[in-house]
Scaffold this motif. Structure first.
Motif, short mmCIF file in Angstrom:
data_model
loop_
_atom_site.label_atom_id
_atom_site.label_comp_id
_atom_site.label_asym_id
_atom_site.label_seq_id
_atom_site.Cartn_x
_atom_site.Cartn_y
_atom_site.Cartn_z
N TYR A 1 0.85 -1.20 0.00
CA TYR A 1 0.00 0.00 0.00
C TYR A 1 0.88 1.24 0.00
O TYR A 1 1.82 1.35 0.80
CB TYR A 1 -0.90 0.02 1.23
CG TYR A 1 -1.59 1.35 1.40
CD1 TYR A 1 -2.66 1.70 0.60
CD2 TYR A 1 -1.13 2.28 2.33
CE1 TYR A 1 -3.26 2.94 0.71
CE2 TYR A 1 -1.74 3.51 2.45
CZ TYR A 1 -2.79 3.84 1.64
OH TYR A 1 -3.38 5.07 1.75
N VAL A 2 0.59 2.18 -0.90
CA VAL A 2 1.45 3.37 -0.98
C VAL A 2 0.71 4.65 -0.59
O VAL A 2 1.26 5.49 0.13
CB VAL A 2 2.11 3.51 -2.37
CG1 VAL A 2 1.07 3.70 -3.46
CG2 VAL A 2 3.12 4.64 -2.39
N ASP A 3 -0.53 4.86 -1.04
CA ASP A 3 -1.28 6.06 -0.66
C ASP A 3 -2.71 5.93 -1.15
O ASP A 3 -3.12 4.88 -1.65
CB ASP A 3 -0.62 7.34 -1.19
CG ASP A 3 -0.44 7.33 -2.70
OD1 ASP A 3 -1.21 6.63 -3.39
OD2 ASP A 3 0.46 8.03 -3.19
N GLY A 4 -3.49 7.00 -1.02
CA GLY A 4 -4.88 6.94 -1.45
C GLY A 4 -5.56 8.29 -1.36
O GLY A 4 -5.01 9.26 -0.82
N GLU A 5 -6.77 8.37 -1.90
CA GLU A 5 -7.60 9.57 -1.83
C GLU A 5 -8.81 9.25 -0.96
O GLU A 5 -9.49 8.26 -1.18
CB GLU A 5 -8.04 9.97 -3.24
CG GLU A 5 -6.86 10.31 -4.15
CD GLU A 5 -7.27 10.45 -5.60
OE1 GLU A 5 -8.42 10.06 -5.94
OE2 GLU A 5 -6.47 10.96 -6.39
N VAL A 6 -9.07 10.10 0.01
CA VAL A 6 -10.05 9.78 1.04
C VAL A 6 -11.06 10.91 1.26
O VAL A 6 -10.73 12.07 1.12
CB VAL A 6 -9.34 9.53 2.40
CG1 VAL A 6 -10.32 9.09 3.46
CG2 VAL A 6 -8.26 8.50 2.23
N LYS A 7 -12.26 10.54 1.63
CA LYS A 7 -13.24 11.50 2.14
C LYS A 7 -14.09 10.81 3.20
O LYS A 7 -14.16 9.59 3.27
CB LYS A 7 -14.11 12.08 1.02
CG LYS A 7 -15.08 11.09 0.39
CD LYS A 7 -15.94 11.80 -0.65
CE LYS A 7 -16.94 10.85 -1.30
NZ LYS A 7 -17.78 11.55 -2.32
N TYR A 8 -14.73 11.61 4.05
CA TYR A 8 -15.55 11.10 5.13
C TYR A 8 -17.03 11.39 4.85
O TYR A 8 -17.36 12.40 4.24
CB TYR A 8 -15.20 11.76 6.46
CG TYR A 8 -13.79 11.49 6.93
CD1 TYR A 8 -12.82 12.48 6.87
CD2 TYR A 8 -13.45 10.25 7.42
CE1 TYR A 8 -11.53 12.24 7.29
CE2 TYR A 8 -12.16 10.01 7.86
CZ TYR A 8 -11.22 10.99 7.79
OH TYR A 8 -9.93 10.73 8.23
N GLU A 9 -17.88 10.51 5.34
CA GLU A 9 -19.31 10.74 5.29
C GLU A 9 -19.93 10.24 6.59
O GLU A 9 -19.42 9.32 7.22
CB GLU A 9 -19.95 9.98 4.11
CG GLU A 9 -19.63 10.55 2.74
CD GLU A 9 -20.34 9.82 1.63
OE1 GLU A 9 -21.04 8.82 1.94
OE2 GLU A 9 -20.20 10.22 0.47
N ASP A 10 -21.04 10.85 6.99
CA ASP A 10 -21.74 10.38 8.17
C ASP A 10 -22.36 9.03 7.89
O ASP A 10 -22.91 8.78 6.81
CB ASP A 10 -22.85 11.38 8.57
CG ASP A 10 -22.29 12.70 9.00
OD1 ASP A 10 -21.15 12.72 9.51
OD2 ASP A 10 -22.98 13.73 8.84
#
Length: 243
Positions: free
Chosen positions: A233-242
């Motif tokens: 695993y090297v990295d990623g794009e993330v977002k949060y949601e309820d």
């Protein structure tokens, strides 16, 4: 899904993005001291983060005094509870699923690696998370406090301490793999993880609401001969949601 440029980007909304430098199972924004973006497939939670104090978090070790016979009786019995990753269509238990990889088998593909890393966080398999993280991921350098100019300053915890604190303070409830794309040397895995912070000091109450972490994780073929793993695993794009 856009990328953030700053490692210390402020998470100001429920869908704020976490910098690509870390990620792949990150912490709910409410649990982050000063709401700084940290990292997860690393799920990195600063090892000495207490919501204000920089003193290292204590790890209390409990010994099973007086319960030796009971523990011995239970040894070898397989749990009927599905593996933290979900266990696939067969709903395999941990012993028949991700434990195989935690004990030394090599995940055959990036999706299996993603699942085994989620289970590693759920089961506090700190060394496995370290062994399957690419050295190019900035989280491997540990956490640093910004200096007066906003640049990286004094190191306050190591990568191992960050992972250990994350495993201790976050409950990893459910993993859903949405899609994957694999080429010869690079792969992407989209997933949604349900998590809940349960032990962060310095914030209101002791528990937080469940949240979704949506991430597009990036994996690279292992070219550094790191513990024999085929993918890292090297990295990623993330977002949060309820949730």
């Amino acid at each position: 899904m856009a990328r953030c440029s700053s490692i210390n980007a402020t998470l100001s909304s429920p869908t704020a993005l976490v910098p690509r430098a870390h990620s792949a199972l990150l912490l709910p924004r409410a649990a982050l001291p000063s709401r700084a973006a940290l990292g997860c497939n690393t799920f990195v939670f600063p090892g000495n983060s207490t919501g204000g104090s920089c003193s290292r978090s204590r790890v209390v070790r409990c010994h099973a005094a007086g319960f030796g016979a009971l523990l011995k009786e239970r040894q070898g019995k397989k749990s009927k509870t599905p593996c933290p990753c979900g266990g696939g269509d067969e709903k395999k238990n941990y012993e028949s699923c991700c434990k195989l990889y935690h004990d030394g088998e090599i995940p055959p593909d990036p999706v299996t690696l993603m699942k085994s890393r989620f289970s590693a966080y759920a089961r506090s398999k700190v060394q496995y998370i370290m062994d399957t993280t690419h050295p190019d991921n900035p989280a491997t350098k540990g956490s640093r406090l910004p200096d007066k100019d906003g640049k990286e300053g004094k190191q306050v915890s190591t990568f191992k301490q960050d992972i250990t604190a994350t495993c201790k303070k976050v409950k990893f409830i459910k993993l859903e793999v949405l899609e994957s794309e694999v080429s010869n040397n690079e792969a992407f895995v989209d997933f949604r993880a349900t998590v809940q912070v349960t032990g962060q000091n310095g914030f209101r109450g002791s528990n937080f609401e469940k949240e979704y972490i949506l991430e597009k994780s990036r994996f690279l073929k292992n070219d550094v001969e790191q513990k024999g793993h085929e993918w890292l695993y090297v990295d990623g794009e993330v977002k949060y949601e309820d949730a």
